[in-house]
Motif scaffolding. Sequence first.
Motif, PDB file in Angstrom:
ATOM      1  N   PHE A 250       0.973  -1.364  -0.050  1.00 10.81           N
ATOM      2  CA  PHE A 250       0.179  -0.063   0.025  1.00 10.81           C
ATOM      3  C   PHE A 250       0.911   1.189   0.178  1.00 10.81           C
ATOM      4  O   PHE A 250       0.456   2.093   0.578  1.00 10.81           O
ATOM      5  CB  PHE A 250      -0.923   0.092   1.242  1.00 10.81           C
ATOM      6  CG  PHE A 250      -1.834  -1.310   1.046  1.00 10.81           C
ATOM      7  CD1 PHE A 250      -3.098  -0.980   0.458  1.00 10.81           C
ATOM      8  CD2 PHE A 250      -1.477  -2.318   2.022  1.00 10.81           C
ATOM      9  CE1 PHE A 250      -3.729  -2.296   0.365  1.00 10.81           C
ATOM     10  CE2 PHE A 250      -2.287  -3.555   1.761  1.00 10.81           C
ATOM     11  CZ  PHE A 250      -3.551  -3.487   1.158  1.00 10.81           C
ATOM     12  N   LEU A 251       2.113   0.974  -0.621  1.00  9.56           N
ATOM     13  CA  LEU A 251       2.813   2.264  -0.690  1.00  9.56           C
ATOM     14  C   LEU A 251       2.356   3.491  -1.312  1.00  9.56           C
ATOM     15  O   LEU A 251       2.386   4.480  -0.876  1.00  9.56           O
ATOM     16  CB  LEU A 251       4.365   1.667  -1.231  1.00  9.56           C
ATOM     17  CG  LEU A 251       5.583   2.077  -1.078  1.00  9.56           C
ATOM     18  CD1 LEU A 251       5.555   2.485   0.485  1.00  9.56           C
ATOM     19  CD2 LEU A 251       6.744   1.654  -1.661  1.00  9.56           C
ATOM     20  N   ASN A 252       1.888   3.380  -2.588  1.00 14.90           N
ATOM     21  CA  ASN A 252       1.356   4.235  -3.073  1.00 14.90           C
ATOM     22  C   ASN A 252       0.106   3.748  -4.378  1.00 14.90           C
ATOM     23  O   ASN A 252       0.067   2.304  -4.302  1.00 14.90           O
ATOM     24  CB  ASN A 252       2.081   5.159  -3.907  1.00 14.90           C
ATOM     25  CG  ASN A 252       3.084   4.417  -4.826  1.00 14.90           C
ATOM     26  OD1 ASN A 252       2.860   3.271  -5.322  1.00 14.90           O
ATOM     27  ND2 ASN A 252       4.324   5.212  -5.199  1.00 14.90           N
ATOM     28  N   GLU A 253      -0.128   4.493  -5.012  1.00 12.84           N
ATOM     29  CA  GLU A 253      -1.358   4.054  -6.064  1.00 12.84           C
ATOM     30  C   GLU A 253      -0.753   2.888  -7.051  1.00 12.84           C
ATOM     31  O   GLU A 253      -1.632   1.885  -7.173  1.00 12.84           O
ATOM     32  CB  GLU A 253      -1.979   5.199  -6.875  1.00 12.84           C
ATOM     33  CG  GLU A 253      -3.004   5.673  -6.079  1.00 12.84           C
ATOM     34  CD  GLU A 253      -4.250   5.147  -5.753  1.00 12.84           C
ATOM     35  OE1 GLU A 253      -4.608   4.588  -4.548  1.00 12.84           O
ATOM     36  OE2 GLU A 253      -5.113   4.858  -6.580  1.00 12.84           O
ATOM     37  N   ALA A 254       0.439   3.160  -7.453  1.00 13.88           N
ATOM     38  CA  ALA A 254       0.945   2.163  -8.320  1.00 13.88           C
ATOM     39  C   ALA A 254       1.178   0.812  -7.747  1.00 13.88           C
ATOM     40  O   ALA A 254       1.540  -0.201  -8.397  1.00 13.88           O
ATOM     41  CB  ALA A 254       2.353   2.880  -8.767  1.00 13.88           C
ATOM     42  N   ALA A 255       1.466   1.068  -6.177  1.00 11.00           N
ATOM     43  CA  ALA A 255       2.030  -0.362  -5.633  1.00 11.00           C
ATOM     44  C   ALA A 255       0.816  -1.149  -5.249  1.00 11.00           C
ATOM     45  O   ALA A 255       1.164  -2.626  -4.867  1.00 11.00           O
ATOM     46  CB  ALA A 255       2.792   0.029  -4.763  1.00 11.00           C
TER      47      ALA A 255
END
Lengths: 167, 511
Positions: free
Chosen positions: B164-169
């Motif tokens: 859940f690091l960022n939207e891409a991850a």
Amino acid sequence: MRDIPRWILLVLHYAVFAALIGFFSTRPVYRQLGPDLALIKLSFGHAGMHKEDCHKLTPEELAKLAANMRQPVSCKRERVPLLVELELDGEVILRQSLPPSGIAGDGESTIYHRIEVPAGQHDLTARLRDSRREEGFDYESAARVELAPEQNYVIDFRAESGGFIFP
Amino acid sequence: MRRAARILFELIDRWSERVFTPELNPLVQLGALVWYCYWIVIVSGIYLYIFFDTGITRAYASVEYLTNVQWYAGGVMRSLHRYASDAMIPVVTLHMAREFVMDRYRGARWFAWGTGVVLLWFLYASGITGYWVVWDRLAQYVAVATTEWFDALGIFGKPIARNFLNEAAVSGRFFTLMSFIHIAAPLLLLFGMWIHIQRHVQPRVNPPVKLAAGILATLTALSLIHPATSQGPANLDIVPASIGLDWFYLIILPLADRYSGELAWAVALGFSLLIFLLPWLPALKQTPVAQVDLENCNGCGRCANDCPYNAITLQNRTDGKPYKLQSSVNPGLCLSCGICVGACHAASPFRREPQFIAGIELPDTPAAGLRDSIVLASSGLHGDIRILLFNCAAGPDLSSLDDPELAVIALPCIGMLPPSMVDFAIINNHADGVFLTGCRDNDCKYRHGIRWMQERIQRRREPFLREIVPRERIDQYWAGASDLAGLTLRLSAFKRRLRAMPIDNPKTDHA
């Protein structure tokens, strides 16, 4: 008619119960990040260099091994810890040694680190050492970033892409 | 301290009984209310699942559809799902507090207590994962904070928070896994709840219909007035800085993210371990458990039927007597309440032997000793009328009652009193009246003692009290530990009634 006060009390009790459930299901509001702050996350997984080079076995060393184990080259599995450093506006805010994962110490080193910073313009520099060197770093990247309030700014690292990735 | 807490509980009970009536007092239905809330959650959850999309990109939209477009059904169901889940936490907390204060968690009862503590983890797992699947800003916070908290354990090769690091991850597969866990955890919770009540005979798992209707109406009204809503779609590139948190389930997450995951684990595990070990801090000094006397046991099975804890079973006869079965006590399950003695036909004081033995006995309180107590207590009574008062160990402290017309006989539980002893006291003219007291009604320390006693007197449960025994000479008041004033009032009224009765007791020669 005599029961009317009891009924009123009954409804009041149910109402208090409902109010408690309804209130604590969303209140009080929790603020996990202050106003005008942004979040920098430094997170990656990367394997450091092996602690020792592979070396070619001598005929004597090979002879000591069982016949089915006579690999001509011996490589130790253990890796060096990474050293990561993050600098914000000229000040080092993180310097951490990352040990390799795994029982044999042969896995990736990982980091997941959160830093709250004021929103606005910042100069970021990230450095990483993944070799056996004692001084200096193998990777270094810098960027000037404009962070909005509540922004989640992720710094990743991929060696195959040349090092640190600043979005 | 515990006694003060018990008195406080009983005071609240008395107030609650006035408002709800004694039969519908929710404070003596807490375990059943947890079950009831669970079923509301399951039924509403099944409805929601029909319309819910488990894909990470469509989950939020499907929940929004349920909440806004289908507000009259899906929206209400969503709110019921939320609020019934929330209600489980305070009800469970009160349930545990009550059992602790009433000292109903030690000895053989450690099992229900210990499984209850384990169930707390399943309850929280069910609740926390429920917040993920909505995939709104709150879900985002819960997902990130929970994974960061688990990463503090240091057992994962790579931090799971990286999912859940960022939207891409963000990983759809991980999200689907959480949806699956949100179904699996409540099922495990149900299985655990079933285990939790395994040692109980006739466990109370359904609240009275009127109370159930009241709770459902309350939660439905809350759902309509203050419906559960989402807090905007998740966006991992933006930190949900300010969120409406469900403090019933998510209270541990601020502790983890504000201080440290390690501290949150220490608090959660330390607290769980502490309350798990409470039954042994200190352990119960239990009196000797019930013992079967085969000479006097005909294997009728009444003791096995009446034991509230499944401690007595019937097995094939081992002594060659012409009966098919015999009773057998499992000492690990027995709480020495003596309810089995009250059920035993051989515990009759009308037996000829001076030192008779019942088919099942409590070594510290033999049935013959109880008969002797009645005779001895009766001989010490002076006054116009004579009352024998039977009190259970968890009942009121009667040492302040200085009344020459009253003699008190203590029992571990009122259910230990065989109806034939009441018969013996009245018909053999050892007393003009018999008064029964003990725990509060619906809150017997040994679960069924009061109820069994009442049913035996009413001839609805064997052994019956004989019809010849005048019921107007028997009275009861379930005072608990605190209501000595109410007991005194009731006793005074009983005395007045007894004084108005004819003085010639229907004494019968049973010899």
